[in-house]
Design a protein around this motif. Structure first.
Motif: not given
Length: 277
Positions: A216-238
């Motif tokens: 929620t805070n990430a979306l408030a601080l940055a555009p979704a086009t910035v937030v969503v690509p970072m969320d994809f990092i979850r896959l290689p991390t897990i």
């Protein structure tokens, strides 16, 4: 977003570790109990408990039934299939929103949205294996959880038009606590976590709330086009976590399918952002 990535990964590992003691309904019951205590305490300290009301109570029930179902399916999936596969299939939630939003939110299905949804479904088939040899109960429950998470997103969007975050989180935790008690006690036996298992339960409760807070805070601080690509990092991390803790192989099909799912998500968000601009 790094906080959200760490929280989701931690919750997946804790869910798998405690699964030998608790079933998914019991995990959700304890998670909701811990979450309710946090929401009430924070709401009291912030002076926002007065925002809790019974307006749209029916929509709260529907929203939390969808989330409760999706979260139970997700917790089951993390115990039976590789963690990377669970996360890859979970990424299809925004694409299900595209498909279902015309029915629930009355939003228009554009050509770009339809194309993004098709890309997502192609990605699902690749994650589940092109020859369907990898299709099993874990894959089905993980893919199904994404549908219920999509429903949760849409019902939450409708609630945010009239309800505060404190009110939404209060009913999120308390209603799902009731659902958890009913379903966990349906067989007349509610397990109590052992001394060694209790920390995992606490971690699940804290990580779940922290993940949503961070997003929620990430979306408030940055555009979704910035937030969503970072969320994809979850896959290689897990995937790395699964390899180190559970000797899970790094599957090229999971990454290939997830890349297509991500591309569909990102293409849709980029198109929507460009249109608004």
């Amino acid at each position: 977003m790094l906080g959200a990535i760490g929280s989701f990964s931690t919750m997946a590992v804790a869910g798998r570790e405690i699964a030998s003691e608790l079933d998914t309904f019991e995990i959700m019951m304890y998670r909701s109990l811990f979450g309710a205590l946090i929401v009430i305490a924070v709401g009291w300290l912030a002076g926002t408990l007065s925002q809790i009301n019974t307006q749209n109570i029916g929509l709260h029930v529907i929203r939390n039934m969808a989330h409760f179902t999706g979260q139970n399916l997700w917790f089951y999936a993390v115990t039976v299939i590789p963690l990377a596969q669970v996360f890859a299939l979970e990424f299809t939630s925004p694409l299900w929103v595209i498909v279902l939003s015309p029915l629930i939110l009355g939003e228009r299905l554009t050509v770009m949205r339809a194309f993004a949804a098709v890309m997502g479904f192609i990605g699902i088939l690749i994650v589940a294996r092109p020859d369907m040899a990898g299709l099993n109960a874990g894959v089905i429950t993980a893919a199904s959880s994404a549908i219920f998470f999509a429903l949760t997103m849409m019902f939450t969007k409708k609630l945010t038009r009239t309800q505060s975050i404190t009110c939404i989180l209060f009913y999120l935790t308390t209603m799902q606590l009731v659902f958890g008690i009913v379903m966990a006690g349906f067989d007349g036996d509610i397990a109590v976590p052992s001394a060694s298992g209790l920390p995992y339960v606490l971690v699940i409760g804290a990580a779940g709330l922290l993940a949503h807070f961070c997003i929620t805070n990430a979306l408030a601080l940055a555009p979704a086009t910035v937030v969503v690509p970072m969320d994809f990092i979850r896959l290689p991390t897990i995937a790395v976590v699964g390899m180190l803790l559970y000797n899970e192989a790094l599957d090229v099909w999971v990454f290939a399918g997830a890349a297509i799912i991500f591309a569909g998500n990102y293409l849709n968000i980029w198109s929507e952002t460009r249109a608004k601009s």
